[in-house]
Design an enzyme around this catalytic site. Structure first.
Site, PDB file in Angstrom:
ATOM      1  N   GLY A  31      24.007 -31.205  -4.571  1.00  0.00           N
ATOM      2  CA  GLY A  31      22.914 -30.576  -4.366  1.00  0.00           C
ATOM      3  C   GLY A  31      23.157 -30.799  -2.491  1.00  0.00           C
ATOM      4  N   ARG A  32      22.141 -32.290  -2.103  1.00  0.00           N
ATOM      5  CA  ARG A  32      22.118 -32.692  -0.861  1.00  0.00           C
ATOM      6  C   ARG A  32      23.241 -33.728  -0.596  1.00  0.00           C
ATOM      7  NH1 ARG A  32      16.708 -35.254  -3.009  1.00  0.00           N
ATOM      8  NH2 ARG A  32      18.019 -35.012  -4.944  1.00  0.00           N
TER       9      ARG A  32
ATOM     10  N   GLN B 202      22.350 -17.282  -7.964  1.00  0.00           N
ATOM     11  CA  GLN B 202      21.337 -17.725  -8.596  1.00  0.00           C
ATOM     12  C   GLN B 202      20.301 -15.579  -8.068  1.00  0.00           C
ATOM     13  OE1 GLN B 202      18.385 -20.581  -7.322  1.00  0.00           O
ATOM     14  NE2 GLN B 202      19.053 -21.450  -9.990  1.00  0.00           N
TER      15      GLN B 202
ATOM     16  N   TYR C 184       9.365 -21.631 -10.617  1.00  0.00           N
ATOM     17  CA  TYR C 184       8.957 -19.739 -10.898  1.00  0.00           C
ATOM     18  C   TYR C 184       9.234 -19.018 -11.603  1.00  0.00           C
ATOM     19  CZ  TYR C 184      10.588 -21.983  -6.289  1.00  0.00           C
ATOM     20  OH  TYR C 184      10.680 -22.661  -5.037  1.00  0.00           O
TER      21      TYR C 184
ATOM     22  N   SER D 157      25.415 -26.714  -5.381  1.00  0.00           N
ATOM     23  CA  SER D 157      24.379 -26.156  -6.394  1.00  0.00           C
ATOM     24  C   SER D 157      23.301 -25.397  -5.425  1.00  0.00           C
ATOM     25  CB  SER D 157      23.423 -27.887  -6.447  1.00  0.00           C
ATOM     26  OG  SER D 157      22.276 -27.770  -7.832  1.00  0.00           O
ATOM     27  N   PRO D 158      22.749 -24.528  -6.071  1.00  0.00           N
ATOM     28  CA  PRO D 158      21.670 -23.345  -5.247  1.00  0.00           C
ATOM     29  C   PRO D 158      20.793 -24.257  -4.227  1.00  0.00           C
ATOM     30  CG  PRO D 158      20.968 -23.204  -7.861  1.00  0.00           C
ATOM     31  CD  PRO D 158      22.784 -24.176  -7.477  1.00  0.00           C
TER      32      PRO D 158
ATOM     33  N   ARG E  73      19.596 -21.141 -14.861  1.00  0.00           N
ATOM     34  CA  ARG E  73      19.084 -22.737 -14.141  1.00  0.00           C
ATOM     35  C   ARG E  73      17.885 -22.994 -15.015  1.00  0.00           C
ATOM     36  NH1 ARG E  73      19.091 -26.213  -9.100  1.00  0.00           N
ATOM     37  NH2 ARG E  73      20.649 -26.853  -9.886  1.00  0.00           N
TER      38      ARG E  73
ATOM     39  N   ALA F  35      18.605 -19.107  -4.256  1.00  0.00           N
ATOM     40  CA  ALA F  35      17.934 -18.211  -4.879  1.00  0.00           C
ATOM     41  C   ALA F  35      17.866 -17.269  -4.572  1.00  0.00           C
ATOM     42  CB  ALA F  35      16.467 -18.951  -5.628  1.00  0.00           C
TER      43      ALA F  35
HETATM   44  C1  LIG Z   1      17.065 -27.400   0.524  1.00  0.00           C
HETATM   45  C2  LIG Z   1      17.365 -27.314  -1.503  1.00  0.00           C
HETATM   46  C3  LIG Z   1      17.643 -25.675  -0.948  1.00  0.00           C
HETATM   47  C4  LIG Z   1      17.465 -26.065  -2.355  1.00  0.00           C
HETATM   48  N1  LIG Z   1      16.973 -24.511  -2.968  1.00  0.00           N
HETATM   49  C5  LIG Z   1      17.850 -24.375  -4.563  1.00  0.00           C
HETATM   50  C6  LIG Z   1      17.762 -23.135  -4.875  1.00  0.00           C
HETATM   51  O1  LIG Z   1      17.853 -21.694  -4.177  1.00  0.00           O
HETATM   52  N2  LIG Z   1      17.555 -22.762  -6.310  1.00  0.00           N
HETATM   53  C7  LIG Z   1      17.674 -23.640  -7.239  1.00  0.00           C
HETATM   54  O2  LIG Z   1      17.828 -23.119  -8.364  1.00  0.00           O
HETATM   55  N3  LIG Z   1      17.207 -24.707  -6.646  1.00  0.00           N
HETATM   56  C8  LIG Z   1      17.152 -25.290  -5.245  1.00  0.00           C
HETATM   57  N4  LIG Z   1      17.355 -26.590  -5.108  1.00  0.00           N
HETATM   58  C9  LIG Z   1      17.685 -27.667  -5.803  1.00  0.00           C
HETATM   59  C10 LIG Z   1      18.793 -27.950  -5.663  1.00  0.00           C
HETATM   60  O3  LIG Z   1      19.622 -27.168  -6.692  1.00  0.00           O
HETATM   61  C11 LIG Z   1      19.211 -29.386  -6.550  1.00  0.00           C
HETATM   62  O4  LIG Z   1      18.962 -28.891  -7.861  1.00  0.00           O
HETATM   63  C12 LIG Z   1      17.831 -30.412  -6.215  1.00  0.00           C
HETATM   64  O5  LIG Z   1      18.206 -30.380  -4.974  1.00  0.00           O
HETATM   65  C13 LIG Z   1      18.759 -31.999  -7.286  1.00  0.00           C
HETATM   66  O6  LIG Z   1      20.317 -32.190  -6.880  1.00  0.00           O
HETATM   67  P1  LIG Z   1      21.256 -33.395  -5.647  1.00  0.00           P
HETATM   68  O7  LIG Z   1      20.076 -34.748  -5.910  1.00  0.00           O
HETATM   69  O8  LIG Z   1      22.390 -33.352  -5.322  1.00  0.00           O
HETATM   70  O9  LIG Z   1      20.597 -32.556  -4.466  1.00  0.00           O
HETATM   71  C14 LIG Z   1      17.533 -26.777  -3.418  1.00  0.00           C
HETATM   72  C15 LIG Z   1      17.777 -28.256  -2.844  1.00  0.00           C
HETATM   73  C16 LIG Z   1      17.638 -28.603  -1.654  1.00  0.00           C
HETATM   74  C17 LIG Z   1      17.630 -30.093  -0.963  1.00  0.00           C
END
Ligand SMILES: Cc1cc2nc3c(=O)[nH]c(=O)nc-3n(C[C@H](O)[C@H](O)[C@H](O)COP(=O)(O)O)c2cc1C
Length: 363
Positions: free
Chosen positions: A324-325, A102, A183, A23-24, A231, A59
């Site tokens: 993501g995390r 992204q 955003y 994930s981004p 997204r 992003a």
């Molecule tokens: C450190 C961090 C940075 C993130 N930056 C972005 C981002 O740049 N663009 C975006 O669409 N979502 C961003 N997210 C959201 C993640 O892409 C993801 O949707 C969210 O963490 C939920 O997924 P997870 O439970 O697998 O972490 C970010 C999340 C984290 C933890």
């Protein structure tokens, strides 16, 4: 036939060996006006050999004022291409991943400190800059954004297309348009942030118009078989805000314009959002949009249990699973998931002796 986590997927010209997407995730690690650094190369390089089929870069701002923080990655200038290309070139080595980026503009949520510095708003003269929104209606607690007129909307639209051309020069396989999390483009969609009474606001059709215009221009500029996705925040989680039904309408309109997939995140338009967070909490958004708009979707949000991630695909609730995390916590998440689910995957030649089970996987 049901899909599973380690089944391949073809999306446009993109051939993915499995359904796992990184994930981004913003790294807040640029040191020189949006340029990628060694951190980005190491971070994305590591994830590119993680077994995930696709890594989507964070992003990345199409204009300097579209950065969330002064340290966010940028793609508003030709000098950004070199650092991004270095990452993509590394990832495209044998057994690497496909790479997406992204394209983003943070709108009325721009100009804040990185999270580990508190994330507070930065004002012009204090390390920040003037911010832009769909309307001159601020995110609660933040400064009032500037509402763009026709000329400024045109300038911003051109910046998206210029950014796409730089992404193409850098060699990215996929572009994801960021229309989520409150955003800039999301601020047009949501009635909580778009109070315009011209053609770019009002009812759902007017609020979708500018994001669709940007999408249309990107689609025209990006090779037709190369993947272009969006997204979105599937819901604002606020009464009177953007709903999953609105998302279905938007996804149908995107599909008609040649959109390859919609990634279903949620929230970010209002601090009043009420979210029941838990494993797979955003999956119903993906399932509904996939079913009712007939478009491929990426599900995301607390899907780190491999069995749950797999079930989402088996139940037909998404086409791809973004982690993501879970990937930050365990960059070898995909390998562990592969063992749990008894799938097959390729690992880099350099690593194949790391565990007995890896020797049995095709290389
Ligand atoms: C450190 C961090 C940075 C993130 N930056 C972005 C981002 O740049 N663009 C975006 O669409 N979502 C961003 N997210 C959201 C993640 O892409 C993801 O949707 C969210 O963490 C939920 O997924 P997870 O439970 O697998 O972490 C970010 C999340 C984290 C933890």
């Amino acid at each position: 036939m049901t899909d599973r986590l380690f089944d391949p997927l073809t999306l446009g010209a993109l051939e993915l060996p499995n359904r796992i997407v990184v994930s981004p995730m913003a790294q807040y690690s640029s040191e020189d006006d949006g340029k990628a650094t060694d951190w980005h190369l190491m971070h994305y390089g590591n994830l590119a050999v993680s077994g995930a089929a696709l890594v989507i870069l964070e992003a990345t701002a199409v204009l300097p004022e579209g950065r969330v923080s002064p340290r966010c990655l940028g793609i508003w200038d030709d000098t950004h291409v070199e650092g991004l290309k270095r990452i993509v070139d590394f990832a495209h080595r044998p057994n690497g991943a496909k790479m997406g980026i992204q394209l983003a503009h943070a709108g009325r949520k721009a100009s804040v400190a990185p999270p580990w510095q508190g994330g507070d708003a930065l004002l012009p003269g204090g390390g920040g800059w003037d911010i832009w929104g769909a309307s001159d209606y601020p995110y609660p607690g933040r400064v009032t954004p500037i509402m763009p007129g026709e000329e400024e909307l045109e300038t911003i639209a051109k910046a998206y297309v210029d950014a796409l051309r730089r992404a193409e020069q850098a060699g990215f396989d996929l572009i994801e348009l960021h229309c989520a999390h409150g955003y800039f483009l999301n601020s047009f969609l949501s009635p909580l942030s778009n109070t315009r009474n011209d053609a770019w606001g009002g009812g759902l059709e007017g609020r979708m118009r500018y994001p669709l215009e940007i999408f249309r221009r990107l689609r025209a500029a990006w090779p037709q078989d190369r993947v272009l996705g969006v997204r979105i925040s599937g819901t604002d989680w606020v009464e009177g805000g953007w709903t999953v039904e609105d998302s279905v309408v938007f996804a149908r309109a995107l599909k008609a314009e040649g959109c390859d997939y919609v990634a279903l995140s949620s929230g970010g338009s209002s601090p009043d959002q009420k979210i029941s967070v838990g494993p797979g909490y955003q999956v119903p958004l993906s399932a509904q949009v996939r079913r009712e708009a007939g478009i491929a979707t990426i599900a995301v949000g607390m899907l780190s249990d491999p069995k749950l991630a797999n079930e989402v695909l088996v139940r037909g609730e998404a086409d791809l699973i973004a982690i993501g995390r879970g990937m930050l916590f365990n960059p070898r998440w995909a390998w562990h998931a592969c063992q749990t689910l008894e799938g097959t995957m390729r690992v880099p030649d350099q690593y194949f002796r790391c565990h007995p089970s890896m020797r049995n996987l095709p290389r």
